[in-house]
Scaffold this motif. Structure first.
Motif, PDB file in Angstrom:
ATOM      1  N   ALA A   1     -10.761 -84.473   7.735  1.00 45.56           N
ATOM      2  CA  ALA A   1     -10.282 -85.038   6.469  1.00 45.56           C
ATOM      3  C   ALA A   1      -9.898 -86.502   6.583  1.00 45.56           C
ATOM      4  CB  ALA A   1      -9.084 -84.237   5.969  1.00 45.56           C
ATOM      5  N   GLY A   2      -9.616 -86.945   7.802  1.00 44.67           N
ATOM      6  CA  GLY A   2      -9.090 -88.280   7.994  1.00 44.67           C
ATOM      7  C   GLY A   2     -10.124 -89.328   8.343  1.00 44.67           C
ATOM      8  N   PRO A   3      -9.681 -90.574   8.462  1.00 45.09           N
ATOM      9  CA  PRO A   3     -10.590 -91.689   8.708  1.00 45.09           C
ATOM     10  C   PRO A   3     -11.215 -91.716  10.092  1.00 45.09           C
ATOM     11  CG  PRO A   3      -8.316 -92.438   8.725  1.00 45.09           C
ATOM     12  CD  PRO A   3      -8.287 -91.027   8.249  1.00 45.09           C
ATOM     13  N   ASP A   4     -10.617 -91.017  11.065  1.00 50.18           N
ATOM     14  CA  ASP A   4     -11.193 -91.023  12.414  1.00 50.18           C
ATOM     15  C   ASP A   4     -12.539 -90.307  12.475  1.00 50.18           C
ATOM     16  OD1 ASP A   4      -9.124 -92.488  13.433  1.00 50.18           O
ATOM     17  OD2 ASP A   4      -8.058 -90.777  14.293  1.00 50.18           O
ATOM     18  N   SER A   5     -12.876 -89.524  11.445  1.00 48.88           N
ATOM     19  CA  SER A   5     -14.169 -88.830  11.403  1.00 48.88           C
ATOM     20  C   SER A   5     -15.145 -89.481  10.420  1.00 48.88           C
ATOM     21  CB  SER A   5     -13.971 -87.359  11.004  1.00 48.88           C
ATOM     22  OG  SER A   5     -13.475 -87.269   9.678  1.00 48.88           O
ATOM     23  N   ASP A   6     -14.880 -90.740  10.070  1.00 52.66           N
ATOM     24  CA  ASP A   6     -15.719 -91.407   9.059  1.00 52.66           C
ATOM     25  C   ASP A   6     -17.182 -91.550   9.470  1.00 52.66           C
ATOM     26  OD1 ASP A   6     -13.658 -91.643   7.288  1.00 52.66           O
ATOM     27  OD2 ASP A   6     -13.353 -93.801   7.543  1.00 52.66           O
ATOM     28  N   TYR A   7     -17.464 -91.538  10.775  1.00 56.91           N
ATOM     29  CA  TYR A   7     -18.860 -91.690  11.224  1.00 56.91           C
ATOM     30  C   TYR A   7     -19.495 -90.340  11.549  1.00 56.91           C
ATOM     31  CZ  TYR A   7     -22.905 -94.065  13.219  1.00 56.91           C
ATOM     32  OH  TYR A   7     -24.188 -94.528  13.458  1.00 56.91           O
ATOM     33  N   MET A   8     -18.902 -89.290  11.062  1.00 55.55           N
ATOM     34  CA  MET A   8     -19.397 -87.936  11.336  1.00 55.55           C
ATOM     35  C   MET A   8     -19.778 -87.273  10.019  1.00 55.55           C
ATOM     36  SD  MET A   8     -17.203 -84.910  13.147  1.00 55.55           S
ATOM     37  CE  MET A   8     -17.841 -83.268  13.401  1.00 55.55           C
ATOM     38  N   THR A   9     -21.004 -86.773   9.926  1.00 55.72           N
ATOM     39  CA  THR A   9     -21.399 -86.042   8.724  1.00 55.72           C
ATOM     40  C   THR A   9     -22.534 -85.074   9.036  1.00 55.72           C
ATOM     41  OG1 THR A   9     -21.756 -86.290   6.337  1.00 55.72           O
ATOM     42  CG2 THR A   9     -23.169 -87.620   7.794  1.00 55.72           C
ATOM     43  N   GLY A  10     -22.573 -83.980   8.297  1.00 58.12           N
ATOM     44  CA  GLY A  10     -23.607 -82.969   8.467  1.00 58.12           C
ATOM     45  C   GLY A  10     -23.414 -82.055   9.662  1.00 58.12           C
ATOM     46  N   GLN A  11     -22.230 -82.073  10.241  1.00 56.90           N
ATOM     47  CA  GLN A  11     -21.985 -81.316  11.465  1.00 56.90           C
ATOM     48  C   GLN A  11     -21.161 -80.055  11.202  1.00 56.90           C
ATOM     49  OE1 GLN A  11     -23.730 -82.477  14.120  1.00 56.90           O
ATOM     50  NE2 GLN A  11     -24.387 -83.956  12.563  1.00 56.90           N
ATOM     51  N   ALA A  12     -21.304 -79.064  12.081  1.00 56.82           N
ATOM     52  CA  ALA A  12     -20.550 -77.815  11.976  1.00 56.82           C
ATOM     53  C   ALA A  12     -20.074 -77.409  13.369  1.00 56.82           C
ATOM     54  CB  ALA A  12     -21.408 -76.716  11.351  1.00 56.82           C
ATOM     55  N   PRO A  13     -19.102 -78.136  13.923  1.00 55.26           N
ATOM     56  CA  PRO A  13     -18.661 -77.874  15.291  1.00 55.26           C
ATOM     57  C   PRO A  13     -17.921 -76.546  15.436  1.00 55.26           C
ATOM     58  CG  PRO A  13     -18.043 -80.081  14.575  1.00 55.26           C
ATOM     59  CD  PRO A  13     -18.464 -79.326  13.363  1.00 55.26           C
ATOM     60  N   LEU A  14     -18.076 -75.958  16.612  1.00 54.79           N
ATOM     61  CA  LEU A  14     -17.330 -74.754  16.968  1.00 54.79           C
ATOM     62  C   LEU A  14     -15.920 -75.139  17.375  1.00 54.79           C
ATOM     63  CD1 LEU A  14     -20.277 -73.364  18.996  1.00 54.79           C
ATOM     64  CD2 LEU A  14     -19.204 -72.049  17.148  1.00 54.79           C
ATOM     65  N   ILE A  15     -14.947 -74.420  16.834  1.00 57.93           N
ATOM     66  CA  ILE A  15     -13.552 -74.588  17.240  1.00 57.93           C
ATOM     67  C   ILE A  15     -13.035 -73.176  17.511  1.00 57.93           C
ATOM     68  CG2 ILE A  15     -12.987 -74.835  14.767  1.00 57.93           C
ATOM     69  CD1 ILE A  15     -10.841 -76.361  17.504  1.00 57.93           C
ATOM     70  N   ASP A  16     -13.371 -72.670  18.723  1.00 53.51           N
ATOM     71  CA  ASP A  16     -13.195 -71.233  18.986  1.00 53.51           C
ATOM     72  C   ASP A  16     -12.563 -70.933  20.347  1.00 53.51           C
ATOM     73  OD1 ASP A  16     -15.242 -71.832  20.738  1.00 53.51           O
ATOM     74  OD2 ASP A  16     -16.641 -70.326  19.974  1.00 53.51           O
ATOM     75  N   GLY A  17     -12.067 -71.949  21.030  1.00 57.25           N
ATOM     76  CA  GLY A  17     -11.428 -71.724  22.317  1.00 57.25           C
ATOM     77  C   GLY A  17     -12.358 -71.445  23.472  1.00 57.25           C
ATOM     78  N   GLY A  18     -13.674 -71.579  23.221  1.00 54.16           N
ATOM     79  CA  GLY A  18     -14.656 -71.311  24.261  1.00 54.16           C
ATOM     80  C   GLY A  18     -15.134 -69.872  24.200  1.00 54.16           C
ATOM     81  N   LEU A  19     -15.863 -69.552  23.141  1.00 54.14           N
ATOM     82  CA  LEU A  19     -16.398 -68.205  22.965  1.00 54.14           C
ATOM     83  C   LEU A  19     -17.915 -68.254  22.756  1.00 54.14           C
ATOM     84  CD1 LEU A  19     -15.810 -65.180  22.665  1.00 54.14           C
ATOM     85  CD2 LEU A  19     -15.370 -65.578  20.224  1.00 54.14           C
ATOM     86  N   VAL A  20     -18.341 -69.156  21.887  1.00 52.87           N
ATOM     87  CA  VAL A  20     -19.761 -69.395  21.647  1.00 52.87           C
ATOM     88  C   VAL A  20     -20.048 -70.832  22.061  1.00 52.87           C
ATOM     89  CG1 VAL A  20     -21.572 -69.534  19.899  1.00 52.87           C
ATOM     90  CG2 VAL A  20     -19.840 -67.742  19.743  1.00 52.87           C
ATOM     91  N   TYR A  21     -21.151 -71.045  22.749  1.00 58.44           N
ATOM     92  CA  TYR A  21     -21.471 -72.368  23.272  1.00 58.44           C
ATOM     93  C   TYR A  21     -22.810 -72.834  22.720  1.00 58.44           C
ATOM     94  CZ  TYR A  21     -17.693 -71.391  26.518  1.00 58.44           C
ATOM     95  OH  TYR A  21     -16.474 -71.081  27.064  1.00 58.44           O
ATOM     96  N   ARG A  22     -22.811 -74.027  22.128  1.00 60.47           N
ATOM     97  CA  ARG A  22     -24.044 -74.606  21.598  1.00 60.47           C
ATOM     98  C   ARG A  22     -24.144 -76.076  21.987  1.00 60.47           C
ATOM     99  NH1 ARG A  22     -24.889 -70.070  21.234  1.00 60.47           N
ATOM    100  NH2 ARG A  22     -25.476 -68.790  19.465  1.00 60.47           N
TER     101      ARG A  22
END
Length: 259
Positions: free
Chosen positions: A238-259
């Motif tokens: 939501a913040g400005p630190d991700s302004d250069y990021m778009t179209g992504q769907a990162p995993l935030i799962d503690g290390g369960l699925v790896y891509r």
């Protein structure tokens, strides 16, 4: 850099991950519009946000209804004086063998998980354009949007669809200054996972809690995820630190699925 002074809308904000996201965005300085089908739940969360010294407003809506989603966005802008961040968090699960899924069940989960996300993307993008400003759209996918799971096949397909919508929207709206990303949680200790575990038990005969423990046992960081874990990442999106990021769907799962 923060989101102080921004206005965010969070769907499914009455409990679980949605509540966690709404509270984190408020703690980070945003005013928050809370949308859910359960009025009492979002009123409770609104009270928590106001106790933090932030503005909050509530709107009861069924996200599968396009008009209601657009009305929710209009409400957020009117009541909070702007509109900057859309979090399409609301969704439902489904546990059933593929052979047994009914037409009505497929239609319902797609109306909520896929169409509801699409209406949120449309409504937010239209509002950003009307206001002639940049904006952030953040969608709820899942580890099941990266890997299909047995007995969660139709649910998994909806979360793959959310990733596709996220990528397409990012490409379509980039020239308007609108970033579109998704987050993909794993096993989060919420009511949804309690329900998934219960239904898995009914289908497989496994004891209550066994499915949950099995999945948690595969997490590299050694514990189940919390709504706050997800919310911290959504705040980054939501913040400005991700302004250069778009179209992504990162995993935030503690290390369960790896891509």
């Amino acid at each position: 850099m923060t989101i102080a002074g921004k206005v965010a809308l969070v769907t499914g904000a009455g409990q679980g991950i949605g509540r966690g996201i709404a509270l984190r965005l408020a703690r980070d300085g945003a005013a928050v519009a809370l949308v859910d089908v359960k009025a009492d739940k979002i009123e409770e969360v609104a009270g928590e946000i106001r106790a933090l010294g932030r503005k909050a407003t509530t709107f009861v809506a069924d996200i599968s209804d396009r008009d209601q989603v657009f009305a929710a966005v209009d409400h957020a802008e009117k009541e909070l004086g702007g509109f900057d961040i859309m979090v399409n968090n609301a969704g439902i699960s489904q546990v059933k063998p593929l052979a047994d899924v009914t037409v009505e069940e497929v239609e319902r989960i797609y109306r909520i998980n896929v169409q509801g996300t699409l209406w949120g993307i449309q409504a937010a993008a239209a509002k950003f354009k009307a206001r002639k400003q940049k904006g952030k759209i953040i969608n709820a996918s899942s580890i099941a949007g990266h890997e299909g799971y047995a007995l969660l096949g139709v649910y998994s397909s909806t979360k793959f669809a959310v990733r596709a919508l996220t990528q397409a929207a990012a490409k379509e709206y980039a020239s308007d200054g609108i970033n579109v990303n998704a987050y993909c949680p794993g096993v989060v200790g919420t009511d949804m996972w309690v329900d998934i575990d219960k239904r898995m038990s009914e289908v497989t005969g496994a004891p209550i809690g066994a499915t949950y423990e099995k999945f948690v046992g595969g997490i590299a960081l050694g514990r189940a995820e919390t709504p706050d874990d997800v919310a911290a990442f959504v705040s980054y999106l939501a913040g400005p630190d991700s302004d250069y990021m778009t179209g992504q769907a990162p995993l935030i799962d503690g290390g369960l699925v790896y891509r």
